[in-house]
Write a protein that holds these residues in place. Structure first.
Motif, PDB file in Angstrom:
ATOM      1  N   TRP A  38      64.179 -13.170 -93.607  1.00 41.39           N
ATOM      2  CA  TRP A  38      62.722 -12.300 -93.234  1.00 41.39           C
ATOM      3  C   TRP A  38      61.838 -12.821 -91.866  1.00 41.39           C
ATOM      4  O   TRP A  38      61.463 -12.247 -90.890  1.00 41.39           O
ATOM      5  CB  TRP A  38      62.899 -11.364 -93.853  1.00 41.39           C
ATOM      6  N   ALA A  39      61.587 -13.515 -93.601  1.00 43.43           N
ATOM      7  CA  ALA A  39      60.060 -14.121 -92.659  1.00 43.43           C
ATOM      8  C   ALA A  39      60.397 -14.908 -91.167  1.00 43.43           C
ATOM      9  O   ALA A  39      59.295 -14.624 -90.202  1.00 43.43           O
ATOM     10  CB  ALA A  39      59.215 -15.016 -93.579  1.00 43.43           C
ATOM     11  N   PHE A  40      61.177 -15.564 -91.233  1.00 44.82           N
ATOM     12  CA  PHE A  40      61.224 -16.354 -90.036  1.00 44.82           C
ATOM     13  C   PHE A  40      61.980 -15.130 -88.624  1.00 44.82           C
ATOM     14  O   PHE A  40      61.432 -15.506 -88.180  1.00 44.82           O
ATOM     15  CB  PHE A  40      62.901 -17.292 -89.875  1.00 44.82           C
ATOM     16  N   LEU A  41      62.707 -14.253 -89.540  1.00 44.16           N
ATOM     17  CA  LEU A  41      63.215 -13.436 -87.955  1.00 44.16           C
ATOM     18  C   LEU A  41      62.087 -12.791 -87.821  1.00 44.16           C
ATOM     19  O   LEU A  41      61.816 -12.109 -86.207  1.00 44.16           O
ATOM     20  CB  LEU A  41      63.837 -12.089 -88.862  1.00 44.16           C
ATOM     21  N   GLN A  42      61.294 -12.312 -88.611  1.00 42.71           N
ATOM     22  CA  GLN A  42      59.949 -10.934 -87.679  1.00 42.71           C
ATOM     23  C   GLN A  42      58.946 -12.216 -87.047  1.00 42.71           C
ATOM     24  O   GLN A  42      58.262 -11.920 -85.846  1.00 42.71           O
ATOM     25  CB  GLN A  42      58.820 -11.193 -88.995  1.00 42.71           C
ATOM     26  N   ALA A  43      58.714 -14.082 -87.096  1.00 36.74           N
ATOM     27  CA  ALA A  43      57.652 -14.642 -86.611  1.00 36.74           C
ATOM     28  C   ALA A  43      59.146 -14.445 -85.235  1.00 36.74           C
ATOM     29  O   ALA A  43      58.778 -14.778 -84.676  1.00 36.74           O
ATOM     30  CB  ALA A  43      57.905 -15.563 -87.361  1.00 36.74           C
ATOM     31  N   ALA A  44      60.369 -15.313 -84.917  1.00 29.02           N
ATOM     32  CA  ALA A  44      60.679 -15.164 -84.269  1.00 29.02           C
ATOM     33  C   ALA A  44      61.065 -14.466 -83.221  1.00 29.02           C
ATOM     34  O   ALA A  44      60.604 -15.031 -81.775  1.00 29.02           O
ATOM     35  CB  ALA A  44      62.465 -15.971 -84.779  1.00 29.02           C
ATOM     36  N   CYS A  45      61.435 -13.379 -83.560  1.00 26.08           N
ATOM     37  CA  CYS A  45      61.387 -12.039 -82.521  1.00 26.08           C
ATOM     38  C   CYS A  45      59.903 -11.850 -81.920  1.00 26.08           C
ATOM     39  O   CYS A  45      60.367 -11.580 -80.283  1.00 26.08           O
ATOM     40  CB  CYS A  45      62.314 -10.738 -83.722  1.00 26.08           C
ATOM     41  N   GLU A  46      59.257 -12.056 -82.694  1.00 25.73           N
ATOM     42  CA  GLU A  46      58.257 -11.754 -81.944  1.00 25.73           C
ATOM     43  C   GLU A  46      57.849 -12.698 -80.670  1.00 25.73           C
ATOM     44  O   GLU A  46      56.902 -12.350 -80.092  1.00 25.73           O
ATOM     45  CB  GLU A  46      57.090 -11.686 -83.273  1.00 25.73           C
ATOM     46  N   ARG A  47      58.179 -14.387 -81.108  1.00 27.56           N
ATOM     47  CA  ARG A  47      57.845 -15.007 -80.180  1.00 27.56           C
ATOM     48  C   ARG A  47      58.094 -14.534 -78.807  1.00 27.56           C
ATOM     49  O   ARG A  47      58.196 -14.826 -77.577  1.00 27.56           O
ATOM     50  CB  ARG A  47      58.123 -16.461 -80.817  1.00 27.56           C
ATOM     51  N   ILE A  48      60.330 -14.261 -79.411  1.00 24.33           N
ATOM     52  CA  ILE A  48      60.907 -14.195 -78.124  1.00 24.33           C
ATOM     53  C   ILE A  48      60.605 -13.148 -77.158  1.00 24.33           C
ATOM     54  O   ILE A  48      60.971 -12.054 -76.242  1.00 24.33           O
ATOM     55  CB  ILE A  48      62.236 -13.648 -78.560  1.00 24.33           C
ATOM     56  N   PHE A  49      59.597 -11.539 -78.082  1.00 29.05           N
ATOM     57  CA  PHE A  49      59.172 -10.458 -77.467  1.00 29.05           C
ATOM     58  C   PHE A  49      57.970 -10.177 -78.088  1.00 29.05           C
ATOM     59  O   PHE A  49      57.728  -8.894 -79.198  1.00 29.05           O
ATOM     60  CB  PHE A  49      60.559  -9.415 -77.892  1.00 29.05           C
ATOM     61  N   PRO A  50      57.208 -10.756 -77.923  1.00 27.49           N
ATOM     62  CA  PRO A  50      55.108 -10.856 -77.600  1.00 27.49           C
ATOM     63  C   PRO A  50      55.007  -9.115 -77.860  1.00 27.49           C
ATOM     64  O   PRO A  50      55.265  -8.702 -76.297  1.00 27.49           O
ATOM     65  CB  PRO A  50      54.907 -12.140 -77.453  1.00 27.49           C
ATOM     66  N   GLN A  51      54.544  -8.574 -78.042  1.00 22.54           N
ATOM     67  CA  GLN A  51      53.044  -7.947 -77.906  1.00 22.54           C
ATOM     68  C   GLN A  51      52.564  -8.127 -76.500  1.00 22.54           C
ATOM     69  O   GLN A  51      51.949  -9.393 -76.296  1.00 22.54           O
ATOM     70  CB  GLN A  51      52.460  -6.980 -78.900  1.00 22.54           C
ATOM     71  N   ASP A  52      51.588  -7.373 -75.570  1.00 25.37           N
ATOM     72  CA  ASP A  52      51.189  -7.714 -74.793  1.00 25.37           C
ATOM     73  C   ASP A  52      50.501  -6.156 -73.775  1.00 25.37           C
ATOM     74  O   ASP A  52      50.454  -5.276 -74.410  1.00 25.37           O
ATOM     75  CB  ASP A  52      52.092  -8.402 -73.231  1.00 25.37           C
ATOM     76  N   HIS A  54      51.775  -5.106 -71.555  1.00 25.12           N
ATOM     77  CA  HIS A  54      52.732  -3.613 -70.980  1.00 25.12           C
ATOM     78  C   HIS A  54      53.286  -2.866 -72.507  1.00 25.12           C
ATOM     79  O   HIS A  54      53.931  -1.923 -72.135  1.00 25.12           O
ATOM     80  CB  HIS A  54      53.913  -4.728 -70.435  1.00 25.12           C
ATOM     81  N   GLY A  55      53.053  -3.357 -73.752  1.00 26.96           N
ATOM     82  CA  GLY A  55      53.919  -2.273 -74.326  1.00 26.96           C
ATOM     83  C   GLY A  55      53.751  -3.752 -75.772  1.00 26.96           C
ATOM     84  O   GLY A  55      53.749  -4.222 -75.765  1.00 26.96           O
ATOM     85  N   PRO A  56      54.197  -2.751 -77.472  1.00 29.33           N
ATOM     86  CA  PRO A  56      54.252  -3.370 -78.628  1.00 29.33           C
ATOM     87  C   PRO A  56      55.262  -4.716 -78.857  1.00 29.33           C
ATOM     88  O   PRO A  56      56.045  -4.406 -77.509  1.00 29.33           O
ATOM     89  CB  PRO A  56      55.064  -2.287 -79.093  1.00 29.33           C
ATOM     90  N   GLY A  57      55.619  -5.428 -79.473  1.00 25.96           N
ATOM     91  CA  GLY A  57      56.452  -6.679 -79.668  1.00 25.96           C
ATOM     92  C   GLY A  57      57.444  -5.767 -80.684  1.00 25.96           C
ATOM     93  O   GLY A  57      57.539  -5.076 -81.447  1.00 25.96           O
ATOM     94  N   ALA A  58      58.060  -7.471 -80.495  1.00 24.64           N
ATOM     95  CA  ALA A  58      58.802  -7.227 -81.781  1.00 24.64           C
ATOM     96  C   ALA A  58      58.960  -6.318 -83.325  1.00 24.64           C
ATOM     97  O   ALA A  58      59.872  -5.603 -83.643  1.00 24.64           O
ATOM     98  CB  ALA A  58      60.212  -8.605 -81.696  1.00 24.64           C
ATOM     99  N   ASN A  59      58.464  -6.835 -83.520  1.00 25.24           N
ATOM    100  CA  ASN A  59      58.083  -6.412 -85.617  1.00 25.24           C
ATOM    101  C   ASN A  59      57.177  -4.418 -84.551  1.00 25.24           C
ATOM    102  O   ASN A  59      57.180  -4.118 -85.520  1.00 25.24           O
ATOM    103  CB  ASN A  59      57.189  -6.822 -85.616  1.00 25.24           C
ATOM    104  N   ALA A  60      56.198  -4.265 -83.963  1.00 28.24           N
ATOM    105  CA  ALA A  60      56.395  -2.955 -84.159  1.00 28.24           C
ATOM    106  C   ALA A  60      56.727  -2.033 -83.543  1.00 28.24           C
ATOM    107  O   ALA A  60      57.395  -0.820 -83.961  1.00 28.24           O
ATOM    108  CB  ALA A  60      55.109  -3.012 -82.727  1.00 28.24           C
ATOM    109  N   LEU A  61      57.591  -2.835 -82.864  1.00 28.18           N
ATOM    110  CA  LEU A  61      59.451  -1.910 -82.380  1.00 28.18           C
ATOM    111  C   LEU A  61      60.700  -1.808 -83.241  1.00 28.18           C
ATOM    112  O   LEU A  61      61.560  -1.218 -82.771  1.00 28.18           O
ATOM    113  CB  LEU A  61      59.889  -2.443 -80.937  1.00 28.18           C
ATOM    114  N   GLY A  62      60.235  -2.427 -84.490  1.00 25.86           N
ATOM    115  CA  GLY A  62      61.563  -2.532 -85.267  1.00 25.86           C
ATOM    116  C   GLY A  62      62.829  -3.261 -85.490  1.00 25.86           C
ATOM    117  O   GLY A  62      63.572  -3.345 -85.725  1.00 25.86           O
ATOM    118  N   ILE A  63      62.703  -4.117 -84.363  1.00 23.43           N
ATOM    119  CA  ILE A  63      63.520  -4.985 -83.858  1.00 23.43           C
ATOM    120  C   ILE A  63      63.920  -6.250 -85.131  1.00 23.43           C
ATOM    121  O   ILE A  63      65.608  -6.044 -85.259  1.00 23.43           O
ATOM    122  CB  ILE A  63      63.525  -6.414 -82.671  1.00 23.43           C
ATOM    123  N   PRO A  64      63.245  -6.723 -85.849  1.00 25.13           N
ATOM    124  CA  PRO A  64      64.013  -7.066 -87.073  1.00 25.13           C
ATOM    125  C   PRO A  64      64.580  -6.385 -88.333  1.00 25.13           C
ATOM    126  O   PRO A  64      66.059  -6.786 -88.190  1.00 25.13           O
ATOM    127  CB  PRO A  64      62.440  -8.008 -87.650  1.00 25.13           C
TER     128      PRO A  64
END
Length: 217
Positions: A38-52, A54-64
């Motif tokens: 789970w820790a890997f997934l949260q980190a890797a998804c946020e790197r692929i879809f970071p907050q900027d 334009h909008g929220p990143g992976a963790n804020a969007l609940g992608i993991p």
């Protein structure tokens, strides 16, 4: 005036929406992935879809959360595919060609990625600084890294695809929290009728997105 049955159907629908809203507010506990995965997934998804900007990143969007939920579906278990051999490495346009279901792929590949990160950088992937995580993901994407007999590139492509799906699918499936992905796109969501806005010659659509569940942004 509505009948008794109709009243209870509407009341039940309201309770269902309230339950979904309460679930969205509560911290999510992964059902398939263990703590390290789970820790890997949260980190890797946020790197692929970071907050900027334009909008929220992976963790804020609940992608993991979206990916975790998918692991316990026919898709995650590979029940919708032909999963018998022979297996060969084919071109990308042929799609998924592995003998592993998605849930098996994630389990094996995350273990391999963490082992590679420890060997190259001395820490688990999730423990590394952002730039180091990006460098490792770039190496995975490049195709030269393997986790035993498993291509890191194949895993990266699967992770990227599932990350995009989690960002822009209906929030009913766990991702796109708060409809943030659709807000970034200007996508109206699951509205039933758009006929008033056909042939408007580029006029901006004035309504925000809506989920299948009835959630609005």
């Amino acid at each position: 005036m509505i009948g008794t049955a109709s009243f209870w159907m509407l009341a039940g629908h309201d309770c269902w929406k309230e339950a979904l809203a309460a679930e969205a507010r509560a911290p999510y506990t992964p059902q398939y992935f263990n703590q390290r995965e789970w820790a890997f997934l949260q980190a890797a998804c946020e790197r692929i879809f970071p907050q900027d900007d334009h909008g929220p990143g992976a963790n804020a969007l609940g992608i993991p959360e979206f990916i975790d939920r998918q692991m316990d579906t026919p898709y995650g278990r590979g029940e919708l595919w032909y999963m018998s051999g022979p297996f060969q490495e084919g071109p990308a346009n042929l799609g998924y060609q592995l003998p592993l279901s998605p849930r098996e792929l994630y389990r094996r590949a995350i273990a391999g990625a963490d082992e590679y990160a420890q060997r190259q950088r001395g820490h688990l992937f999730a423990e590394l600084e952002t730039e180091a995580q990006i460098e490792l993901l770039t190496a995975f994407e490049g195709g030269a890294v393997h986790f035993g007999d498993l291509s890191a590139r194949g895993f990266f492509e699967q992770l990227r695809q599932n990350t995009m799906e989690g960002a822009f699918s209906d929030p009913l499936y766990g991702g796109n929290r708060g409809l943030g992905g659709w807000l970034m796109l200007g996508f109206p969501g699951a509205r039933a009728d758009f006929m008033d806005w056909v042939n408007q010659e580029g006029a901006a659509y004035p309504f925000g997105p809506v989920s299948i569940s009835g959630e609005t942004a």
